[in-house]
Design an enzyme around this catalytic site. Sequence first.
Site, PDB file in Angstrom:
ATOM      1  N   TYR B 177      53.555  53.360  25.551  1.00 55.66           N
ATOM      2  CA  TYR B 177      53.311  51.945  26.206  1.00 55.66           C
ATOM      3  C   TYR B 177      52.043  52.372  27.112  1.00 55.66           C
ATOM      4  O   TYR B 177      51.684  53.089  27.368  1.00 55.66           O
ATOM      5  CB  TYR B 177      54.465  51.415  26.822  1.00 55.66           C
ATOM      6  CG  TYR B 177      54.954  52.143  28.426  1.00 55.66           C
ATOM      7  CD1 TYR B 177      55.589  53.239  28.437  1.00 55.66           C
ATOM      8  CD2 TYR B 177      54.305  51.439  29.352  1.00 55.66           C
ATOM      9  CE1 TYR B 177      56.115  53.890  29.471  1.00 55.66           C
ATOM     10  CE2 TYR B 177      54.287  52.202  30.579  1.00 55.66           C
ATOM     11  CZ  TYR B 177      55.586  53.327  30.747  1.00 55.66           C
ATOM     12  OH  TYR B 177      55.733  53.896  31.912  1.00 55.66           O
ATOM     13  N   CYS B 178      51.521  50.892  27.604  1.00 56.69           N
ATOM     14  CA  CYS B 178      50.571  50.815  28.365  1.00 56.69           C
ATOM     15  C   CYS B 178      50.662  49.612  29.315  1.00 56.69           C
ATOM     16  O   CYS B 178      51.350  49.293  30.288  1.00 56.69           O
ATOM     17  CB  CYS B 178      49.196  51.211  27.824  1.00 56.69           C
ATOM     18  SG  CYS B 178      48.574  50.142  26.424  1.00 56.69           S
ATOM     19  N   ARG B 179      49.617  48.989  29.531  1.00 58.74           N
ATOM     20  CA  ARG B 179      49.554  47.740  30.385  1.00 58.74           C
ATOM     21  C   ARG B 179      50.080  46.365  29.812  1.00 58.74           C
ATOM     22  O   ARG B 179      50.480  45.624  30.772  1.00 58.74           O
ATOM     23  CB  ARG B 179      47.868  47.482  30.980  1.00 58.74           C
ATOM     24  CG  ARG B 179      47.460  48.491  31.741  1.00 58.74           C
ATOM     25  CD  ARG B 179      45.958  48.218  31.857  1.00 58.74           C
ATOM     26  NE  ARG B 179      45.238  49.255  32.811  1.00 58.74           N
ATOM     27  CZ  ARG B 179      44.176  49.721  32.977  1.00 58.74           C
ATOM     28  NH1 ARG B 179      43.113  48.868  32.192  1.00 58.74           N
ATOM     29  NH2 ARG B 179      43.498  50.563  33.745  1.00 58.74           N
TER      30      ARG B 179
END
Lengths: 221, 221
Positions: B177-179
Amino acid sequence: MEKREFKEKVYSELASLTKALAHPFRLQIIDLLAQGSRSVEEIAAQVDISIANASQHLQVMKGANLVSIQKEGHYVHYRLADERVYTVWQSLRELGIDRLAQIERTLKDFREEKNSFQSLSIDQLLEKISEEGVVILDVRPEKEFKAGHIPQALSVPMEKLAQKIADLPAGKEVVVYCRGPFCVFADEAVGLLTGQGIRAIRLEEGFPDWKSRNLPFQTIS
Amino acid sequence: MEKREFKEKVYSELASLTKALAHPFRLQIIDLLAQGSRSVEEIAAQVDISIANASQHLQVMKGANLVSIQKEGHYVHYRLADERVYTVWQSLRELGIDRLAQIERTLKDFREEKNSFQSLSIDQLLEKISEEGVVILDVRPEKEFKAGHIPQALSVPMEKLAQKIADLPAGKEVVVYCRGPFCVFADEAVGLLTGQGIRAIRLEEGFPDWKSRNLPFQTIS
DNA sequence: CAATTATTCAATAAAGTTATTGAATATATT
DNA sequence: AATATATTCAATAACTTTATTGAATAATTG
């Protein structure tokens, strides 16, 4: 596809969608279409703008997929293309009512002028319904009441209210609702009722908000 | 106050608020500030625009009460003024991703190019966590990981991923996952990992979405 | 106190949005 | 087929938004 190109595409599309919402008349149109589909003529009359202007705004909204049309004879009926259009408007509304001092003041001033000092949230209404006996009054036009209303609500369109006050169950508190937090019918009704010595309070939200919470509702066909 | 005047005031204010959101760069800024407060310089660098231009956009957002500032030395740190600013953006995003064919296609094209064909929702991740053992990878910059991350997630900033692949627990599926849904780090990471024969899938949403659902999260100070 | 740095301000030109017209289109009625 | 009606289209002028400059401000460092 480049990272930069990707971001540009995605955020630009979403900014266009947002722009298509960002006009006072178009927000009013969303509030109106949340009551059901309407012809260009009806929309223009309610928002109080020319038909050509209404048509132009509707084109903008259609271009952004906010509304869809259904042609019937030489009428074009516009409707919200997705329930989530209203969800977006709800969240914008909430943010604005709570955080823009200007809006808060305008709401307060207007309501004080109408002697509609307090309001009730849907949650508070639900509590009131289960505990005490309250009379719920729907002051929208009959057409909108028929399309969907809070169970047990009485339909008393604003223009008929004055002559129907006598018929209301005596001694009970009255909760009045209409289209939404910016619908003025409820405030006018509360003003009229309290002027006659009847304890009345407006529901902050409107029928579309009741419906969007998946609470049960009645229709008349 | 006249009915018409009242409506004009309220809807105009809310349209101004909406306009302040309605620009691709400003939406990117919201996504960035959802990770924590940032200086004008940092914002300009991330969005890839000039500092004067970033400042100008930030003024617009500040004027609409979307962001607030905190001065520290000669830095001005901007932050989202209210959690609900992100809520509005989330609902806009959802509407757009689902209903604008253009966005759907751009997302799909980009992800296929990166060999990131599928994605997982937060709900699906929660199920996976309770059932199987998954490795959760946070590929945002370390600063953002420290400010808040999904419990048990490993911090492997994108630029360090290549050299850290060997350290990953073998045989397990990896969720990256990221932003947020438009953050490309996760797709790039999935591409890199699947290229090395590791089963990897991206989380559709990002950390701010996890947080806004009031799920537990860890911080490092 | 001069130099440096981060941010904002002001002016400008280009592009986009809007309301108002009046004409065009397309469907329904006579 | 002619007329009436609802909506859309096209052109225009007024207004707003935007990116780009380079200068101004204000806090910090040397």
